[in-house]
Design an enzyme around this catalytic site. Structure first.
Site, PDB file in Angstrom:
ATOM      1  N   ASP A 140       0.856  -1.181   0.000  1.00  0.00           N
ATOM      2  CA  ASP A 140       0.000   0.000   0.000  1.00  0.00           C
ATOM      3  C   ASP A 140       0.900   1.242   0.000  1.00  0.00           C
ATOM      4  OD1 ASP A 140       0.948   0.299   2.625  1.00  0.00           O
ATOM      5  OD2 ASP A 140      -0.915  -0.417   3.532  1.00  0.00           O
ATOM      6  N   LEU A 141       0.329   2.397   0.166  1.00  0.00           N
ATOM      7  CA  LEU A 141       1.110   3.641   0.102  1.00  0.00           C
ATOM      8  C   LEU A 141       2.181   3.748   1.178  1.00  0.00           C
ATOM      9  CD1 LEU A 141      -1.688   6.223  -0.766  1.00  0.00           C
ATOM     10  CD2 LEU A 141       0.118   5.353  -2.263  1.00  0.00           C
TER      11      LEU A 141
END
Length: 151
Positions: free
Chosen positions: A28-29
């Site tokens: 994810d980020l």
């Protein structure tokens, strides 16, 4: 031209080991591996185990014999894998039945346990109904597990 080796796991005793790496697309980020990717990694490891046991899933499907399908999974996350981590997936068969088997899979970064799954995989017809696994497949699992009784 020589080609690189394809992903390749190894059987050691009653366990199968399969290596994966956490790529950018897996995270994810924040750089932490997205939870669903553990399921993908575990699936790849189980598929590689079948290849190692000389179980040809594709031929079984093409011949109309059936296929394995995940029927139950309990997944526990303990620590996050992160971008660029090397992760080892360990797979063991814990129970072998006529139409299904139970498996236990673990994801490790070094000695650190990241996640584990307890699951049941059933053999089904192409219409989706449970059916007995081919005898040679059950025999291959029995040899892999060593200590399990072939039922």
């Amino acid at each position: 031209m020589s080609l690189p080796n394809f992903p390749d796991g190894v059987i050691q005793g009653d366990r199968h080991l399969y290596a994966v790496r956490a790529y950018y697309e897996d995270t994810d980020l924040s750089g932490i591996v997205y939870h669903a990717n553990y399921l993908r990694w575990f699936e790849r490891a189980r598929s590689d185990l079948l290849r190692r046991l000389d179980i040809d899933q594709r031929a079984a499907i093409e011949n109309g014999e059936g296929a394995y399908a995940l029927s139950e999974v309990n997944l526990k996350y303990l620590r996050p894998a992160k971008l660029d981590d090397d992760v080892l997936i360990e797979t063991r068969c814990t129970d072998l039945k006529a139409a299904s088997c139970r498996m236990h899979q673990k994801a490790f970064r070094g000695d650190e346990l990241l996640a584990e799954a307890h699951l049941r995989v059933g053999f089904i017809s192409l219409e989706g109904r449970p059916k007995r696994q081919p005898e040679e497949w059950r025999a291959a699992f029995a040899r892999f597990t060593g200590s399990l009784e072939d039922r």
